[in-house]
Design an enzyme around this catalytic site. Structure first.
Site, mmCIF file in Angstrom:
data_model
loop_
_atom_site.group_PDB
_atom_site.id
_atom_site.type_symbol
_atom_site.label_atom_id
_atom_site.label_comp_id
_atom_site.label_asym_id
_atom_site.label_seq_id
_atom_site.Cartn_x
_atom_site.Cartn_y
_atom_site.Cartn_z
ATOM 1 N N CYS A 150 0.877 -1.250 -0.177
ATOM 2 C CA CYS A 150 0.122 -0.081 0.115
ATOM 3 C C CYS A 150 0.887 1.328 -0.145
ATOM 4 O O CYS A 150 2.005 1.206 -0.355
ATOM 5 C CB CYS A 150 -0.801 -0.038 1.137
ATOM 6 S SG CYS A 150 -0.027 -0.102 2.959
ATOM 7 N N ARG A 176 -3.166 -0.663 5.416
ATOM 8 C CA ARG A 176 -3.782 -1.746 4.584
ATOM 9 C C ARG A 176 -3.048 -2.981 4.399
ATOM 10 O O ARG A 176 -3.340 -4.141 4.677
ATOM 11 C CB ARG A 176 -4.435 -1.291 3.126
ATOM 12 C CG ARG A 176 -5.210 -0.357 3.177
ATOM 13 C CD ARG A 176 -5.831 0.323 1.934
ATOM 14 N NE ARG A 176 -4.565 1.375 1.638
ATOM 15 C CZ ARG A 176 -4.351 2.084 0.753
ATOM 16 N NH1 ARG A 176 -4.958 1.957 -0.457
ATOM 17 N NH2 ARG A 176 -3.229 2.933 0.561
ATOM 18 N N ASP A 219 -7.975 3.586 0.647
ATOM 19 C CA ASP A 219 -7.088 4.263 2.002
ATOM 20 C C ASP A 219 -7.793 4.697 2.949
ATOM 21 O O ASP A 219 -8.446 5.682 2.914
ATOM 22 C CB ASP A 219 -6.414 5.386 1.178
ATOM 23 C CG ASP A 219 -5.283 5.651 2.397
ATOM 24 O OD1 ASP A 219 -5.150 5.586 3.487
ATOM 25 O OD2 ASP A 219 -4.375 6.629 1.924
HETATM 26 P P1 4NP Z 1 -1.626 2.767 4.048
HETATM 27 O O1 4NP Z 1 -2.415 3.898 4.544
HETATM 28 O O2 4NP Z 1 -1.181 3.050 2.521
HETATM 29 O O3 4NP Z 1 -2.870 1.782 4.089
HETATM 30 O O4 4NP Z 1 -0.632 2.160 5.050
HETATM 31 C C1 4NP Z 1 -1.813 5.398 4.830
HETATM 32 C C2 4NP Z 1 -0.797 5.611 5.738
HETATM 33 C C3 4NP Z 1 -0.060 6.774 5.820
HETATM 34 C C4 4NP Z 1 -0.515 7.696 5.069
HETATM 35 C C5 4NP Z 1 -1.372 7.613 3.863
HETATM 36 C C6 4NP Z 1 -2.075 6.126 3.915
HETATM 37 N N1 4NP Z 1 0.200 8.877 5.208
HETATM 38 O O5 4NP Z 1 -0.138 10.101 4.473
HETATM 39 O O6 4NP Z 1 1.127 9.080 5.880
#
Ligand code: 4NP
Length: 171
Positions: A13, A19, A129
């Site tokens: 991700c 995720r 997300d």
């Molecule tokens: P992930 O979610 O891609 O599912 O781990 C996110 C975690 C952090 C961020 C964005 C999405 N961020 O912008 O820091």
């Protein structure tokens, strides 16, 4: 008994804290329930490195724990160039993850990159997300990843541990 080497799967991700740690934990629990743990080597990573070294987001930890899955031992890391050679199957949670993976893949090594739900279930849709949303978003993501993980285990079991078609590891 499975004489084949394990199928190596990398869930990806953006941050590797929401995720893909859930996907790693859920898929491992699905294959364990099917008695297939030895057939898979599973990891997760993020296309971005901002959270490298961090444990999963507490909201992912909480929803996993509700279903008896412990993901607290995971630590975030960024996808590396070596991952493209190391993994048989690289599954992006959303289309932007897949685009970033394809852009980062060394020449000719993008054949194992797929959109998770599309590869697993034939549903060309994202695992959205949940980072900026509330708890319900994490519950929804959990359900999506569980359904896709069951379908993925089913599909790979049919191919006796060898990813098929687009994700074939033959060169
Ligand atoms: P992930 O979610 O891609 O599912 O781990 C996110 C975690 C952090 C961020 C964005 C999405 N961020 O912008 O820091």
């Amino acid at each position: 008994m499975n004489a084949n080497p394990p199928t190596r799967i990398l869930f990806v991700c953006l941050g590797n804290i929401c995720r893909s740690p859930l996907a790693e934990g859920i898929f491992c629990s699905v294959v364990a329930r099917r008695g297939l743990s030895g057939a898979f080597a599973v990891d997760s990573a993020g296309t971005g490195g901002w959270h490298a070294g961090s444990p999963p987001d507490p909201r992912s930890v909480a929803i996993a724990a509700q279903f008896g899955i412990d993901i607290t031992g995971q630590r975030a890391r960024r996808v590396s160039q070596l991952d493209f050679a190391r993994f048989d199957l690289i599954l992006g949670m959303d289309r932007s993850n897949v685009e970033d993976l394809l852009a980062a893949a060394p020449n000719g090594s993008d054949r194992n990159v797929n959109l998770f739900r599309e590869y697993a279930e034939g549903i060309p849709a994202d695992v959205p997300d949940p980072y900026y949303g509330g708890k319900e978003g994490f519950a929804e993501v959990y359900r999506m990843i569980l359904a896709a993980s069951e379908a993925l285990a089913e599909k790979l079991e049919r191919f006796s541990g060898a990813p098929s078609g687009h994700a074939s590891s033959t060169t």
